[in-house]
Write an enzyme that holds these catalytic residues in place. Sequence first.
Site: not given
Length: 765
Positions: A116, A675, A704, A16, A571
Amino acid sequence: MLTHNLGYPRIGSQRELKKACEQFWAGKIPTEELEKVSNSLKANNWEVQKAAGLDLIPVNDFSYYDQVLDLSMLVGAIPERFQKLASEKSPLDLYFAMARGYQKEGFDLKPLEMTKWFETNYHYLVPEFKEDQTFTLQGHKPFEEFTAAKKSGVSPKPVLLGPISYLLLGKEKEAGFSRIDLLDQLLPTYTAILKKFRELGAEWVQIDEPCLSLDLSDQVEEKYQQVYDHFNAELPELKVILANYFDCFGDNLDRALRLPVEVLHLDLVRCPSQLDDILSHQSLANQTLSLGLVDGRNIWKNRYRKSLSMIETTIQQIGKERVWLAPSCSLLHCPYDLDDEQRLDPEIKGWLAFAKQKIGELKDLKMIALTPYATNSRQKLQENDEYINSRASSTKIHNQKVKAAIWALKEEDYKRSSAFSTRQKIQKERFILPLYPTTTIGSFPQTKELRLLRSRFKKGEISQAAYTGKIEKAIAEALKWQEEIGLDVLVHGEFERNDMVEYFGELLNGFAFTQNGWVQSYGSRCVKPPIIYGDVSRPNDMTVKWSKFAQDHSAKPVKGMLTGPITILQWSFIRDDQPRSQTANQIALSIREEVKSLEKAGIRIIQIDEPAFREGLPLRQKDWANYLDWAVKAFRLSSSGIQDQTQIHTHMCYSEFNDIITHIANMDADVITIETSRSEMELLAAFQDFKYPNEIGPGVYDIHSPRIPKQKEIIDLIAKAKSFIPKENIWINPDCGLKTRQWEETKAALSNMVEAARLLRKLDS
């Protein structure tokens, strides 16, 4: 004996919060509607934990985007580039601008760097500090949450990231000072926060200091004594729970035990051995121990007998009044509720526990520990035994053929047939690419129409032929567009894929999948990790069909796109009944088979993504060598066994490479893309002293953020890269896949990137 929780998931069982935030960013709902959604989620979380009988329930564990960013806002650590925006916009607009960037109304603001959260797949926004940094208490969010929770009838416990961990997790934006030296400026603001909580009626406060799991300098270690002595002197009546997680206290244990705090929280999932060290330590005085026995980062049922043994040992040493029970860390890293899963294999489902069930496990453990002979206690223990034993003996878990293949591996299986210098010459002759070849990382925007298409196909609402036709059309259009703007190495766009790990897990044996097992990765980005419950094998080709279709429709090389073994491991929710290295090798063998099939099908460039490689590194350096050995070998196993002319790429993002650069080189990928854009090429400092032997694509813009990079900034970033890397070895690419972006942004950004590459070629010709 009290039970408490360190933090609860915040995205909502049906995501939500994600949906509301994205609607707010798109201007489709007002601030009031976003706040309504967030208040509902918080109230529901408190009620679930209250119903489970928790004695203390966390508040301030909710965040719209990231808890570290929340703290930066609270203490007024607003970077200078955002100050003008702060004077013109609401705090919420400023908050999201710092998270996502802001490029309108004359502003062009880059977001905070993202990296991270320790070795998890959660990303936090890195605080930025300058030498004359000031801090002031700003905002009301945590205090309003505490008041609201108290009114709802729960026993709230404020949660706050500790000042030392906050500083250590940030970065200096100018040379000449150390961020830890800002502690004296920061402490008064922290003290004001704690005093405010105390005024509102807080008896307990949880201060998270996860950096106590790291190797710390003597200077930093001494700062802990300074901080907590100060808090104790200023607020002697406020009781502090000092929470450490993700590893042992290690060398910091003696210091931690001497701090004037009432409770020490221990992660006994990641480091069960520390319990004996602490119980026998001469400095253990009157502190209560919070035993983190329920795994906050995985989804397997707690082994009650193992946990009860630790509880009993602790009670015998210090008494039940000084024993608390908790998850190992925040349940942020777990899905919401196993009861929402209606399609899981019932046998596998019986082995699992999500956040709601983990809270129930605390209740069970407390009951059994205090009343071991009661009927309910014996029944709960027997039920747990049955699930644990059924998993250990299940025929679903073991595949002897896979085990035999692992045992049969030889040293040559982990190596390419020739050195990179030989391969590079062969590949340059084969591909004839220009200086600064351009490519993307793999995925293109996943539109609403694409997601609906995949959903309808999975539900059987459209035929295989209709589905295939639409995916092929999307691939063909993406290839045509890439050729039109002049990209040198193309991608097929991954339109058939839901998630870079889930997609492969669905095609491998040994994986199970949830309907609603969502966890937050960053901001509104949620992932649904697969569950690796058994031995992994590859029954059929996984990507060859789509890759071959794409390559057949372009004269330019089109990359085959795979996810690497370490990232699939990291992951996923992985099995805890065998070493991680063994599971990694099983996955690597499956990827190796796919690489060979792609090569056989005519795919000349194959990318094996490993964005989670650095993430898997243990927190303490003494444990690095073992991990790096098997992780590098797993990647090499997956990428070897092919011809020299086949070019292997890999991709890593949001990783610090300086301390493991030699191991990155040992992975021996022909091209690595990384990155570097949010840090403005700072990560390339790793290559200053170490001459990286292979080719590299430093990401030139941040995917991002919706912000579109200008050609000049891309040229400037590559100019920085050239000071570290020979220009002949540099590729130009975004810093990650473009799945989460919109097509309008993507086309503008990539067009600028390609044009910047053309200009660079002219400058260097």
